[in-house]
Write a protein that holds these residues in place. Structure first.
Motif, PDB file in Angstrom:
ATOM      1  N   UNK A 195      10.483  86.502  19.458  1.00  0.00           N
ATOM      2  CA  UNK A 195       9.763  87.270  20.521  1.00  0.00           C
ATOM      3  C   UNK A 195       8.600  88.072  20.293  1.00  0.00           C
ATOM      4  N   UNK A 196       9.180  89.156  19.513  1.00  0.00           N
ATOM      5  CA  UNK A 196       8.329  89.982  18.849  1.00  0.00           C
ATOM      6  C   UNK A 196       7.110  89.495  17.916  1.00  0.00           C
ATOM      7  N   UNK A 197       7.586  88.400  17.101  1.00  0.00           N
ATOM      8  CA  UNK A 197       6.434  87.797  16.399  1.00  0.00           C
ATOM      9  C   UNK A 197       5.326  87.204  17.125  1.00  0.00           C
ATOM     10  N   UNK A 198       5.684  86.489  18.267  1.00  0.00           N
ATOM     11  CA  UNK A 198       4.694  85.707  18.690  1.00  0.00           C
ATOM     12  C   UNK A 198       3.983  86.485  19.909  1.00  0.00           C
ATOM     13  N   UNK A 199       4.632  87.472  20.616  1.00  0.00           N
ATOM     14  CA  UNK A 199       4.007  88.047  21.814  1.00  0.00           C
ATOM     15  C   UNK A 199       3.165  89.346  21.309  1.00  0.00           C
ATOM     16  N   UNK A 200       3.705  89.949  20.177  1.00  0.00           N
ATOM     17  CA  UNK A 200       3.163  91.135  19.914  1.00  0.00           C
ATOM     18  C   UNK A 200       2.302  91.018  18.249  1.00  0.00           C
ATOM     19  N   UNK A 201       3.200  90.596  17.362  1.00  0.00           N
ATOM     20  CA  UNK A 201       2.921  90.921  15.955  1.00  0.00           C
ATOM     21  C   UNK A 201       1.776  89.909  15.936  1.00  0.00           C
ATOM     22  N   UNK A 202       1.580  88.695  16.307  1.00  0.00           N
ATOM     23  CA  UNK A 202       0.838  87.422  15.964  1.00  0.00           C
ATOM     24  C   UNK A 202      -0.754  87.977  16.611  1.00  0.00           C
ATOM     25  N   UNK A 203      -0.830  88.313  17.793  1.00  0.00           N
ATOM     26  CA  UNK A 203      -2.107  88.870  18.281  1.00  0.00           C
ATOM     27  C   UNK A 203      -2.450  90.091  17.532  1.00  0.00           C
ATOM     28  N   UNK A 204      -1.574  90.946  17.333  1.00  0.00           N
ATOM     29  CA  UNK A 204      -2.146  92.210  16.398  1.00  0.00           C
ATOM     30  C   UNK A 204      -2.510  91.788  15.077  1.00  0.00           C
ATOM     31  N   UNK A 205      -2.076  90.965  14.478  1.00  0.00           N
ATOM     32  CA  UNK A 205      -2.813  90.490  13.357  1.00  0.00           C
ATOM     33  C   UNK A 205      -3.992  89.697  13.426  1.00  0.00           C
ATOM     34  N   UNK A 206      -4.079  88.957  14.155  1.00  0.00           N
ATOM     35  CA  UNK A 206      -5.255  88.154  14.374  1.00  0.00           C
ATOM     36  C   UNK A 206      -6.326  89.177  14.949  1.00  0.00           C
TER      37      UNK A 206
END
Length: 556
Positions: free
Chosen positions: A252-263
């Motif tokens: 849930x952290x990877x999909x909702x927060x981390x991935x958009x931040x890295x993008x």
């Protein structure tokens, strides 16, 4: 799982709180450990996302890889990690003390004692869980064969300075962690579960938050409830309140927060590269800085709870007194650290990917010997551990009820007193079985003679009935065990004072040896027989030390 551990887990379920299964601390805890809380990227084996590292509880250093697929950013992360870890290791390398070591004289072949230097202390690396140890080993393997521009000017994609050296040290820590009883690299979940038994499985104990919830739950709560909350509770944003102990992250952290931040970070970097003038570049640089700051904040939000939990666990461990044999095992760790320090200073090549047959056999024999030694020392240091061995029939304790003088039948008779012990234990004693007790820190051996049930008078002399002495005849039935003391009584006709138990003494005999004997001497690596691959030739040695080939994962 031993009977004592099973009983402790059942009691933990009943009481709602973890039960102590050790009265002393069986592992060394440094006064200044280096705590390392890593995070890895989902789907990228060994690709670091970030870490908290440091020796000060209130001043951890945050390391972040904003784009884990970028090789240059990963190398920057490893360089920062080396800047923290290597000075910490070096701080222990210079402080030495004189020591003696037994070596083989190359001319005479005799074993002689030589004066050497031994580091007065050694570094200790602590990670949250067992998976952290495997990540340290993986990092070491991926780094120690890298070539720097100084080592090989023509190497493609050279590693930054000190990265290969850090890889060698992490590999040494990872290999040492496989030796039972070693404390150079430890997982806190393993340390805590060794001293406390919870009401959950061993796999669930690898979640540091859940484990601490059982050991130290808030007042008025039960461990099971708090452990479930630590594992599953989420906030209003859908994120775990207690992130896992790493290095894996929550999906849930990877999909909702981390991935958009890295993008956002990738888009800002692309815009900065496409900027046409200085004013636009300044704006794009501000966007990139803000995007990187967001990634750093996310990584810190996942690692800081685990960082605080590690230090809380250390406080709990330090409250336990240290076991008597812990210092001896830490001395062996110091020898290991000193030996690797000397190999690095001598310019020896990094550890090979695959050990030769002799080295592998030596490692296996060492680990087996250290495991047996650790089991014996923990029982000797801790009455709770010894109670488990007594329940398993591997030891017996009781009161001495009779001591009879006796002597060996030889030209020069030596004392062989007969000692009778009343015990409620049921040891598995066979004919002429050897038993041992600790006398002044050294093992004194004895030989089983007979065992008699107090309430029936039935004797089992020298195991003549063909069975071990075990089982009972009813509640409260005592067993009179007679043994013949064999050594540690001096050289005179009469035993030295204190070397033989006296009537009324409480003593404990074990069926396991206190010190482990060394195995057969293995040949030198150059004398490896053809059945085990033959001697390692120069070609094989060169291949083992060749750096890793560049793969698709190394190039964007």
């Amino acid at each position: 799982m031993s009977l004592m551990s099973t009983l402790a887990r059942l009691e933990a379920v009943r009481s709602g709180r973890a039960q102590v299964v050790a009265t002393v601390r069986h592992r060394h805890v440094s006064a200044r450990p280096l705590v390392f809380v890593p995070l890895t990227t989902a789907g990228e084996a060994g690709a670091p996302l970030g870490a908290l590292v440091g020796t000060e509880r209130d001043a951890p250093r945050l390391l972040v890889v904003p784009q884990p697929r970028d090789r240059d950013l990963r190398f920057a992360f490893l360089t920062e990690l080396a800047d923290v870890v290597l000075p910490y290791i070096d701080s222990f390398a210079a402080d030495v003390e004189p020591a003696e070591r037994t070596e083989t004289d190359p001319e005479t072949g005799k074993r002689v004692k030589v004066e050497v230097e031994l580091c007065a202390d050694a570094p200790q690396l602590l990670v949250p869980s067992r998976a952290g140890i495997e990540f340290v080993r993986l990092l070491g393997r991926s780094m120690r064969f890298r070539r720097t521009a100084e080592q090989d000017p023509e190497t493609p994609h050279p590693a930054p300075p000190h990265v290969p050296l850090l890889g060698r040290w992490l590999t040494h820590f990872g290999e040492r962690a496989r030796v039972p009883g070693s404390s150079l690299l430890q997982a806190l979940t393993e340390l805590l579960s060794r001293h406390w038994a919870t009401g959950q499985s061993n796999l669930e104990d690898q979640h540091l938050g859940a484990l601490l919830a059982w050991i130290d739950p808030p007042e008025g709560t039960r461990g099971a409830e708090e452990a479930l909350r630590a594992e599953l509770a989420r906030g209003a944003d859908g994120q775990l309140l207690h992130p896992p102990a790493g290095p894996a992250t929550d999906p849930a952290f990877d999909n909702r927060l981390l991935a958009p931040a890295i993008e956002r970070y990738d888009r800002a970097r692309t815009r900065l590269a496409a900027a046409e003038d200085g004013l636009e570049a300044d704006d794009r640089l501000g966007e990139l800085t803000a995007a990187e700051r967001d990634v750093r904040a996310l990584v810190e939000s996942r690692t800081r709870p685990t960082w605080d939990a590690v230090w809380h666990g250390l406080d709990l461990l330090r409250a336990l007194p240290e076991g008597a044999h812990v210092a001896d095992r830490w001395t062996r760790d110091r020898w290991s650290f000193t030996g690797h320090r000397d190999r690095v200073l001598a310019g020896e090549p990094p550890q090979p990917r695959l050990d030769d047959a002799v080295t592998a056999a030596n490692k296996l024999a060492t680990r087996e010997r250290e495991q047996a030694r650790l089991d014996a020392q923990e029982a000797l240091d801790d009455p709770l551990v010894m109670a488990g061995r007594r329940l398993a029939g591997e030891a017996f304790a009781g009161e001495v009820v009779e001591v009879v003088r006796a002597y060996s039948e030889s030209r020069r008779p030596s004392p062989r007193p007969l000692v009778t012990v009343r015990t409620d234990d049921r040891p598995h004693l066979g004919e002429r079985a050897k038993v041992y007790r600790s006398l002044g820190g050294r093992p004194q051996s004895a030989e089983f003679v007979e065992a008699v049930e107090e309430n029936t008078g039935a004797a089992h002399e020298n195991g003549a009935d063909g069975e071990d002495v075990h089982g009972g005849t009813g509640a409260g039935a005592g067993l009179l065990v007679t043994v013949r003391v064999l050594d540690k009584m001096g050289r005179g006709r009469e035993p030295e004072e204190g070397s033989v138990p006296e009537k009324g003494d409480r003593i404990c005999f074990t069926l396991f040896e206190h010190e482990q004997r060394g195995g057969a001497k293995l040949p030198d690596p150059e004398d490896t027989p053809w059945t085990h691959g033959g001697p390692p030739g120069e070609a094989a040695a060169t291949t083992a030390q060749r750096p890793d080939a560049v793969t698709e994962e190394d190039v964007l």
